[in-house]
Design a protein around this motif. Structure first.
Motif, mmCIF file in Angstrom:
data_model
loop_
_atom_site.group_PDB
_atom_site.id
_atom_site.type_symbol
_atom_site.label_atom_id
_atom_site.label_comp_id
_atom_site.label_asym_id
_atom_site.label_seq_id
_atom_site.Cartn_x
_atom_site.Cartn_y
_atom_site.Cartn_z
ATOM 1 N N LYS A 7 0.796 -1.230 0.000
ATOM 2 C CA LYS A 7 0.000 0.000 0.000
ATOM 3 C C LYS A 7 0.828 1.280 0.000
ATOM 4 C CE LYS A 7 -4.058 2.065 2.130
ATOM 5 N NZ LYS A 7 -5.083 1.906 3.167
ATOM 6 N N GLU A 8 1.781 1.405 0.891
ATOM 7 C CA GLU A 8 2.547 2.653 0.997
ATOM 8 C C GLU A 8 3.396 2.907 -0.252
ATOM 9 O OE1 GLU A 8 2.014 5.022 3.236
ATOM 10 O OE2 GLU A 8 0.463 3.668 3.937
ATOM 11 N N ILE A 9 3.946 1.850 -0.814
ATOM 12 C CA ILE A 9 4.734 2.009 -2.039
ATOM 13 C C ILE A 9 3.815 2.384 -3.197
ATOM 14 C CG2 ILE A 9 6.231 0.829 -3.707
ATOM 15 C CD1 ILE A 9 7.250 -0.859 -1.291
ATOM 16 N N ALA A 10 2.656 1.748 -3.276
ATOM 17 C CA ALA A 10 1.688 2.067 -4.332
ATOM 18 C C ALA A 10 1.273 3.534 -4.250
ATOM 19 C CB ALA A 10 0.465 1.161 -4.227
ATOM 20 N N LYS A 11 1.004 4.011 -3.041
ATOM 21 C CA LYS A 11 0.633 5.419 -2.864
ATOM 22 C C LYS A 11 1.767 6.345 -3.288
ATOM 23 C CE LYS A 11 -2.783 5.229 0.849
ATOM 24 N NZ LYS A 11 -3.084 5.651 2.231
ATOM 25 N N SER A 12 2.987 5.966 -2.955
ATOM 26 C CA SER A 12 4.155 6.772 -3.326
ATOM 27 C C SER A 12 4.316 6.837 -4.843
ATOM 28 C CB SER A 12 5.411 6.184 -2.678
ATOM 29 O OG SER A 12 6.553 6.879 -3.096
ATOM 30 N N LYS A 13 4.147 5.696 -5.517
ATOM 31 C CA LYS A 13 4.232 5.670 -6.978
ATOM 32 C C LYS A 13 3.139 6.549 -7.583
ATOM 33 C CE LYS A 13 7.475 2.417 -7.477
ATOM 34 N NZ LYS A 13 8.749 2.625 -8.141
ATOM 35 N N GLN A 14 1.931 6.436 -7.041
ATOM 36 C CA GLN A 14 0.813 7.244 -7.530
ATOM 37 C C GLN A 14 1.121 8.737 -7.392
ATOM 38 O OE1 GLN A 14 -2.713 7.369 -5.055
ATOM 39 N NE2 GLN A 14 -4.047 7.513 -6.850
ATOM 40 N N GLN A 15 1.613 9.135 -6.234
ATOM 41 C CA GLN A 15 1.927 10.543 -6.019
ATOM 42 C C GLN A 15 3.048 11.015 -6.943
ATOM 43 O OE1 GLN A 15 0.079 12.700 -4.266
ATOM 44 N NE2 GLN A 15 -1.247 10.916 -4.052
ATOM 45 N N SER A 16 4.024 10.154 -7.202
ATOM 46 C CA SER A 16 5.110 10.510 -8.121
ATOM 47 C C SER A 16 4.583 10.740 -9.533
ATOM 48 C CB SER A 16 6.173 9.406 -8.142
ATOM 49 O OG SER A 16 6.804 9.306 -6.892
ATOM 50 N N VAL A 17 3.665 9.885 -9.970
ATOM 51 C CA VAL A 17 3.070 10.041 -11.301
ATOM 52 C C VAL A 17 2.289 11.349 -11.371
ATOM 53 C CG1 VAL A 17 1.305 9.155 -12.889
ATOM 54 C CG2 VAL A 17 2.941 7.575 -11.826
ATOM 55 N N LEU A 18 1.443 11.595 -10.377
ATOM 56 C CA LEU A 18 0.599 12.791 -10.389
ATOM 57 C C LEU A 18 1.437 14.062 -10.327
ATOM 58 C CD1 LEU A 18 -2.308 11.550 -8.096
ATOM 59 C CD2 LEU A 18 -2.256 11.659 -10.603
ATOM 60 N N LYS A 19 2.518 14.032 -9.563
ATOM 61 C CA LYS A 19 3.393 15.200 -9.471
ATOM 62 C C LYS A 19 4.095 15.453 -10.809
ATOM 63 C CE LYS A 19 7.230 17.184 -6.887
ATOM 64 N NZ LYS A 19 8.178 17.008 -5.787
ATOM 65 N N ALA A 20 4.619 14.404 -11.422
ATOM 66 C CA ALA A 20 5.305 14.548 -12.713
ATOM 67 C C ALA A 20 4.338 15.073 -13.772
ATOM 68 C CB ALA A 20 5.903 13.210 -13.142
ATOM 69 N N ALA A 21 3.109 14.561 -13.766
ATOM 70 C CA ALA A 21 2.108 15.004 -14.738
ATOM 71 C C ALA A 21 1.756 16.474 -14.523
ATOM 72 C CB ALA A 21 0.856 14.140 -14.639
ATOM 73 N N LYS A 22 1.623 16.860 -13.276
ATOM 74 C CA LYS A 22 1.289 18.257 -12.971
ATOM 75 C C LYS A 22 2.407 19.190 -13.427
ATOM 76 C CE LYS A 22 -0.239 21.294 -9.269
ATOM 77 N NZ LYS A 22 -0.623 21.404 -7.854
ATOM 78 N N VAL A 23 3.646 18.828 -13.125
ATOM 79 C CA VAL A 23 4.796 19.642 -13.531
ATOM 80 C C VAL A 23 4.857 19.774 -15.056
ATOM 81 C CG1 VAL A 23 7.331 19.672 -13.616
ATOM 82 C CG2 VAL A 23 6.163 19.200 -11.455
ATOM 83 N N ALA A 24 4.534 18.693 -15.760
ATOM 84 C CA ALA A 24 4.585 18.697 -17.222
ATOM 85 C C ALA A 24 3.327 19.295 -17.854
ATOM 86 C CB ALA A 24 4.799 17.276 -17.733
ATOM 87 N N GLY A 25 2.321 19.575 -17.039
ATOM 88 C CA GLY A 25 1.092 20.168 -17.559
ATOM 89 C C GLY A 25 0.141 19.175 -18.209
ATOM 90 N N PHE A 26 0.196 17.919 -17.787
ATOM 91 C CA PHE A 26 -0.681 16.893 -18.343
ATOM 92 C C PHE A 26 -1.712 16.433 -17.305
ATOM 93 C CE2 PHE A 26 3.170 16.015 -21.027
ATOM 94 C CZ PHE A 26 2.601 16.399 -22.229
#
Length: 96
Positions: free
Chosen positions: A68-87
């Motif tokens: 669970k904690e790793i899955a949440k971390s991966k999810q947050q990493s994806v969402l952060k990268a997408a936000k930074v890239a404007g996607f």
């Protein structure tokens, strides 16, 4: 050995696993999705391209299965990268 010292069987702890899922959209570029899969999910380029195509064709794909904690971390990493890239790339987690 006396009966009071008899061994008791215990079940080993098995953590619940969660799927980390990327969802298709009409804005996020295929190159960005491949990059996310390579960098965040540690897949090789060919596997990342195959996953990206599955996301594109099926609407979503499981990119990894984690505790669970790793899955949440991966999810947050994806969402952060997408936000930074404007996607608007969507990433969800669900119990396997």
């Amino acid at each position: 050995m006396p009966q009071s010292e008899a061994l008791t069987k215990t079940k080993p702890f098995v953590p619940k696993l969660y799927n980390v899922i990327l969802h298709n959209d009409d804005v996020t570029t295929m190159d960005f999705v491949v990059d996310v899969i390579v960098t965040i999910f540690n897949k090789n380029f060919d596997d990342a391209v195959a996953l990206m195509l599955k996301i594109h064709e099926s609407g979503l794909a499981i990119c990894g299965v984690y505790e669970k904690e790793i899955a949440k971390s991966k999810q947050q990493s994806v969402l952060k990268a997408a936000k930074v890239a404007g996607f608007p790339l969507k990433c969800s987690i669900e119990l396997e």
